[in-house]
Design a protein around this motif. Structure first.
Motif, short mmCIF file in Angstrom:
data_model
loop_
_atom_site.label_atom_id
_atom_site.label_comp_id
_atom_site.label_asym_id
_atom_site.label_seq_id
_atom_site.Cartn_x
_atom_site.Cartn_y
_atom_site.Cartn_z
N VAL A 112 1.02 -1.05 -0.14
CA VAL A 112 0.08 0.07 -0.05
C VAL A 112 0.94 1.16 0.02
O VAL A 112 1.73 1.44 0.69
CB VAL A 112 -1.00 0.16 1.23
N VAL B 13 -7.34 -0.21 5.62
CA VAL B 13 -5.94 -0.89 5.68
C VAL B 13 -5.90 -2.27 6.29
O VAL B 13 -5.23 -3.11 5.92
CB VAL B 13 -4.96 0.08 6.37
N PRO C 99 -1.77 -5.63 4.21
CA PRO C 99 -0.63 -5.50 3.52
C PRO C 99 0.49 -5.76 4.16
O PRO C 99 0.45 -6.09 5.49
CB PRO C 99 -0.57 -3.86 3.51
N ILE D 15 3.65 -0.75 3.81
CA ILE D 15 2.93 0.39 3.91
C ILE D 15 4.09 1.36 3.62
O ILE D 15 4.92 1.54 4.32
CB ILE D 15 2.06 0.93 5.23
#
Length: 320
Positions: free
Chosen positions: A66, A114, A119, A122
């Motif tokens: 991300v 998120v 993820p 980041i």
């Protein structure tokens, strides 16, 4: 003296002993190899890099990245993010050829969203106040790298940093070399088609007029790398700051550029106002029919390899 039978048993005993010792040696070597391999894998499974928030350890080969508003850089390195930046329904249209099937994530980076993406890396811009969560909030979800102000503002520096983080330094350097070659080729073409004639770029949106300063988005590449002549009205603006302030219609009556690129929807009230303005219609650039309208401004108003590459191609094509 050993009898034949005794010699036979002694020989068998020695043979078995040698086999046993050989097997032990083989096991030791295998264990050593496994240990070394494991060590190498551990060493290469993550790397530590300096970020704007200090050292951070990130996975060496992240699969779910991300990096809101930095998708351009990921694409340039052959990476696909797990989610793409958006403000409501607005996205970076110029990247859709690569990101059409990627889900969006709101620019404020909502923590719940998120978390749902899960993820393993980041990457955030240095202006952390723009996000819903704090650095610690995101770092608790996945290793989080925060770009410095220089990395955020200069796409070339950012590309090199992403190359370091993702283990793609060679790819980053090759991309920059390819970019320099493209700029040089464009300069040669423009020397023949445009010469020393000046060009201004303006984004019209919501009835307001945003004239590109010399350092604003891809104008920096057009003026400072391709050496396109800067008109006086742009020089007067000076260097653009973080805020992009609109210019008045009255000021636009002073337009002295030989060519003007207008970015925006033809139905925008600002463009309608221009078309209905006698003062504007009497400027030299309009009288000489040197105004070019482009609907999609997204690559022009971004910084990155993909944005710059697309802008170069469009810019050169306008003056062929």
């Amino acid at each position: 003296m050993y009898t034949f039978t005794q010699k036979k048993y002694l020989f068998m005993f020695l043979f078995i002993a040698l086999l046993f010792l050989g097997a032990c040696g083989s096991d030791d070597d295998s264990s050593s190899d496994d240990s070394n391999t494991s060590g190498e894998n551990d060493e290469s499974s993550e790397i530590t890099v300096d970020s704007d928030m200090g050292e951070v350890t990130v996975p060496a080969n992240p699969e779910k990245i991300v990096a809101p508003y930095n998708e351009d850089t990921l694409i340039a390195l052959g990476e696909t993010p797990v989610a793409k930046w958006a403000i409501g329904e607005s996205i970076q249209d110029y990247l859709e050829e690569d990101l059409a099937d990627i889900e969006t994530i709101e620019w404020t980076l909502p923590l719940e969203q998120v978390l749902s993406i899960e993820p393993d890396l980041i990457i955030l811009d240095h202006t952390l106040d723009n996000y819903e969560g704090s650095y610690d909030d995101y770092a608790a979800i996945a290793p989080t790298y925060v770009l410095s102000e220089e990395e955020t503002g200069d796409w070339k520096v950012r590309l090199q940093k992403f190359g370091e983080i993702l283990g793609k330094e060679d790819k980053a350097e090759q991309t920059l070399a390819d970019y320099d070659e493209k700029v040089n080729q464009a300069k040669e073409e423009l020397d023949e088609t445009l010469g020393d004639e000046s060009v201004a770029m303006m984004w019209v949106t919501g009835g307001e007029y945003f004239l590109f300063e010399e350092n604003r988005h891809t104008a920096n590449m057009i003026y400072n790398e391709m050496d396109v002549e800067v008109p006086g009205i742009v020089e007067e603006l000076g260097q653009g700051g973080e805020a992009w302030n609109p210019i008045s219609l009255e000021k636009l009556s002073e337009m002295d550029a030989d060519h003007l690129i207008i970015l925006g929807n033809e139905d925008d009230e600002g463009i309608q106002a221009l078309e209905n303005s006698n003062v504007w219609n009497n400027t030299d650039v309009v009288q000489n029919d040197q105004v070019y309208y482009l609907e999609d401004e997204s690559n022009w108003t971004n910084n990155g390899f993909v944005a710059s590459e697309q802008t170069i191609e469009m810019f050169v094509d306008l003056f062929k």
